[in-house]
Motif scaffolding. Structure first.
Motif, PDB file in Angstrom:
ATOM      1  N   GLY A  17     126.739  39.702  85.001  1.00 13.91           N
ATOM      2  CA  GLY A  17     127.628  40.000  86.123  1.00 13.91           C
ATOM      3  C   GLY A  17     127.617  41.493  86.416  1.00 13.91           C
ATOM      4  O   GLY A  17     127.766  42.307  85.501  1.00 13.91           O
ATOM      5  N   VAL A  18     127.408  41.845  87.667  1.00 14.26           N
ATOM      6  CA  VAL A  18     127.343  43.264  88.040  1.00 14.26           C
ATOM      7  C   VAL A  18     128.263  43.520  89.237  1.00 14.26           C
ATOM      8  O   VAL A  18     128.781  42.588  89.841  1.00 14.26           O
ATOM      9  CB  VAL A  18     125.892  43.690  88.404  1.00 14.26           C
ATOM     10  N   LYS A  19     128.419  44.780  89.552  1.00 14.33           N
ATOM     11  CA  LYS A  19     129.228  45.170  90.704  1.00 14.33           C
ATOM     12  C   LYS A  19     128.317  45.894  91.684  1.00 14.33           C
ATOM     13  O   LYS A  19     127.681  46.888  91.307  1.00 14.33           O
ATOM     14  CB  LYS A  19     130.349  46.104  90.223  1.00 14.33           C
ATOM     15  N   THR A  67     128.819  42.305  82.748  1.00 11.28           N
ATOM     16  CA  THR A  67     129.299  41.230  81.880  1.00 11.28           C
ATOM     17  C   THR A  67     128.128  40.335  81.507  1.00 11.28           C
ATOM     18  O   THR A  67     127.104  40.311  82.196  1.00 11.28           O
ATOM     19  CB  THR A  67     130.338  40.327  82.576  1.00 11.28           C
ATOM     20  N   LEU A  68     128.302  39.610  80.415  1.00 11.64           N
ATOM     21  CA  LEU A  68     127.362  38.555  80.051  1.00 11.64           C
ATOM     22  C   LEU A  68     128.181  37.279  79.914  1.00 11.64           C
ATOM     23  O   LEU A  68     129.154  37.245  79.145  1.00 11.64           O
ATOM     24  CB  LEU A  68     126.677  38.866  78.720  1.00 11.64           C
ATOM     25  N   SER A  69     127.841  36.252  80.685  1.00 11.64           N
ATOM     26  CA  SER A  69     128.480  34.940  80.545  1.00 11.64           C
ATOM     27  C   SER A  69     127.418  34.023  79.959  1.00 11.64           C
ATOM     28  O   SER A  69     126.400  33.746  80.614  1.00 11.64           O
ATOM     29  CB  SER A  69     128.936  34.401  81.902  1.00 11.64           C
ATOM     30  N   VAL A  70     127.623  33.568  78.730  1.00 15.02           N
ATOM     31  CA  VAL A  70     126.614  32.745  78.055  1.00 15.02           C
ATOM     32  C   VAL A  70     126.662  31.326  78.627  1.00 15.02           C
ATOM     33  O   VAL A  70     127.699  30.660  78.577  1.00 15.02           O
ATOM     34  CB  VAL A  70     126.865  32.724  76.527  1.00 15.02           C
ATOM     35  N   LEU A  71     125.544  30.874  79.189  1.00 16.07           N
ATOM     36  CA  LEU A  71     125.495  29.526  79.759  1.00 16.07           C
ATOM     37  C   LEU A  71     125.473  28.507  78.626  1.00 16.07           C
ATOM     38  O   LEU A  71     124.978  28.793  77.533  1.00 16.07           O
ATOM     39  CB  LEU A  71     124.243  29.346  80.628  1.00 16.07           C
ATOM     40  N   SER A  72     126.000  27.318  78.900  1.00 22.81           N
ATOM     41  CA  SER A  72     125.926  26.240  77.911  1.00 22.81           C
ATOM     42  C   SER A  72     124.946  25.181  78.406  1.00 22.81           C
ATOM     43  O   SER A  72     124.494  25.220  79.557  1.00 22.81           O
ATOM     44  CB  SER A  72     127.303  25.607  77.697  1.00 22.81           C
ATOM     45  N   GLU A  73     124.651  24.224  77.550  1.00 24.89           N
ATOM     46  CA  GLU A  73     123.754  23.140  77.950  1.00 24.89           C
ATOM     47  C   GLU A  73     124.394  22.279  79.037  1.00 24.89           C
ATOM     48  O   GLU A  73     123.723  21.481  79.675  1.00 24.89           O
ATOM     49  CB  GLU A  73     123.372  22.306  76.721  1.00 24.89           C
ATOM     50  N   CYS A 114     129.884  29.180  77.819  1.00 25.52           N
ATOM     51  CA  CYS A 114     130.421  29.158  76.450  1.00 25.52           C
ATOM     52  C   CYS A 114     131.441  30.258  76.219  1.00 25.52           C
ATOM     53  O   CYS A 114     132.487  30.045  75.624  1.00 25.52           O
ATOM     54  CB  CYS A 114     129.301  29.380  75.443  1.00 25.52           C
ATOM     55  N   CYS A 115     131.076  31.461  76.630  1.00 28.14           N
ATOM     56  CA  CYS A 115     131.897  32.629  76.340  1.00 28.14           C
ATOM     57  C   CYS A 115     131.397  33.775  77.217  1.00 28.14           C
ATOM     58  O   CYS A 115     130.381  33.640  77.889  1.00 28.14           O
ATOM     59  CB  CYS A 115     131.778  33.009  74.858  1.00 28.14           C
ATOM     60  N   TRP A 116     132.132  34.867  77.213  1.00 28.57           N
ATOM     61  CA  TRP A 116     131.705  36.014  78.029  1.00 28.57           C
ATOM     62  C   TRP A 116     131.993  37.316  77.296  1.00 28.57           C
ATOM     63  O   TRP A 116     132.834  37.354  76.388  1.00 28.57           O
ATOM     64  CB  TRP A 116     132.398  36.001  79.398  1.00 28.57           C
ATOM     65  N   PHE A 117     131.301  38.371  77.714  1.00 29.34           N
ATOM     66  CA  PHE A 117     131.472  39.700  77.120  1.00 29.34           C
ATOM     67  C   PHE A 117     131.460  40.749  78.220  1.00 29.34           C
ATOM     68  O   PHE A 117     130.686  40.631  79.177  1.00 29.34           O
ATOM     69  CB  PHE A 117     130.327  40.005  76.136  1.00 29.34           C
ATOM     70  N   LEU A 118     132.292  41.750  78.051  1.00 30.11           N
ATOM     71  CA  LEU A 118     132.288  42.913  78.948  1.00 30.11           C
ATOM     72  C   LEU A 118     131.562  44.047  78.234  1.00 30.11           C
ATOM     73  O   LEU A 118     131.891  44.365  77.084  1.00 30.11           O
ATOM     74  CB  LEU A 118     133.727  43.329  79.283  1.00 30.11           C
TER      75      LEU A 118
END
Ligand code: FE
Length: 223
Positions: A17-19, A67-73, A114-118
């Motif tokens: 995710g970017v701005k 951000t990183l949003s981890v995709l799930s199956e 699954c989860c996300w990180f900033l």
């Protein structure tokens, strides 16, 4: 940061995710990697490599945050199509993708992720057309849900392709060798349909590419 949640980032396909000038934007990457060795009291470190010429790379260089949003199956493949195969420079990529925007102006994807990180950028290195960002994770999910989508899962279960400039791009010849049998390829995203139990011609006319959402007529028989 919960180490169990962090571990879900390893080897996973993630939305970055970017701005940009017009608001939040995003792309797909499988290059995020945790950097071992940080002291437990310090924020975890990661690296992320992006195509130096990409719109997302320019946004991260300027804003120093992503951000990183981890995709799930379980994440719909159409999310990868919407975020991964078009440039964010001239399309509203997030229009049909559920997300929230953090205070920092960067989006977190909420499509069975699954989860996300900033992440805040500390350093960057450019080499051979790629820019590697070294960043620290300053916030993120406390919990992770679902099974992270690995590159292998994306390739083998979704028959997913990668854009031509990606290091994971496989030429049509290589993909044919991998899949075998009669195949039909999406002329836009490279997704290959080759279900031996259900012929391409038998698919309903309103069937569409599971990756980029284009109609059946966008497919060509592989020679
Ligand atoms: Fe497609």
């Amino acid at each position: 940061m919960n180490p169990k949640v962090l571990s879900h980032l390893a080897g996973a396909v993630a939305a970055v995710g970017v701005k940009d000038e017009n608001g939040p934007n995003a792309c797909i990457a499988s290059s995020a990697a945790l950097i071992a060795g940080a002291k437990p009291a310090q924020a975890p470190l990661i690296s992320l490599a992006l195509d130096s010429d990409s719109h997302s790379c320019a946004c991260v260089e300027r804003e120093r945050v992503f951000t990183l949003s981890v995709l799930s199956e379980e994440t719909p493949a159409t999310v990868i199509g919407a975020l991964g195969f078009v440039s964010g420079a001239n399309t509203g990529k997030l229009e049909n993708v559920r997300h929230k925007v953090l205070l920092e102006g960067v989006p977190v994807i909420k499509e069975k992720t699954c989860c996300w990180f900033l992440c805040q950028v500390l350093e960057q290195v450019s080499l051979r057309g790629r820019t590697v960002f070294l960043a620290e994770i300053t916030a993120g999910s406390d919990l992770s849900a679902g099974v992270p989508m690995s590159v292998r899962y994306y390739r083998e279960m979704l028959h997913g392709s990668a854009p031509r400039r990606s290091p994971l791009y496989l030429s049509p010849e290589l993909r044919r060798d991998q899949l075998g049998g009669e195949s039909f390829v999406c002329t836009v995203c490279g997704y290959v349909y080759n279900d031996p139990n259900f012929g391409f011609e038998e698919l309903p006319e309103d069937w569409f590419c599971p990756i980029c959402h284009l109609p059946k007529r966008a497919f060509q028989r592989k020679k």
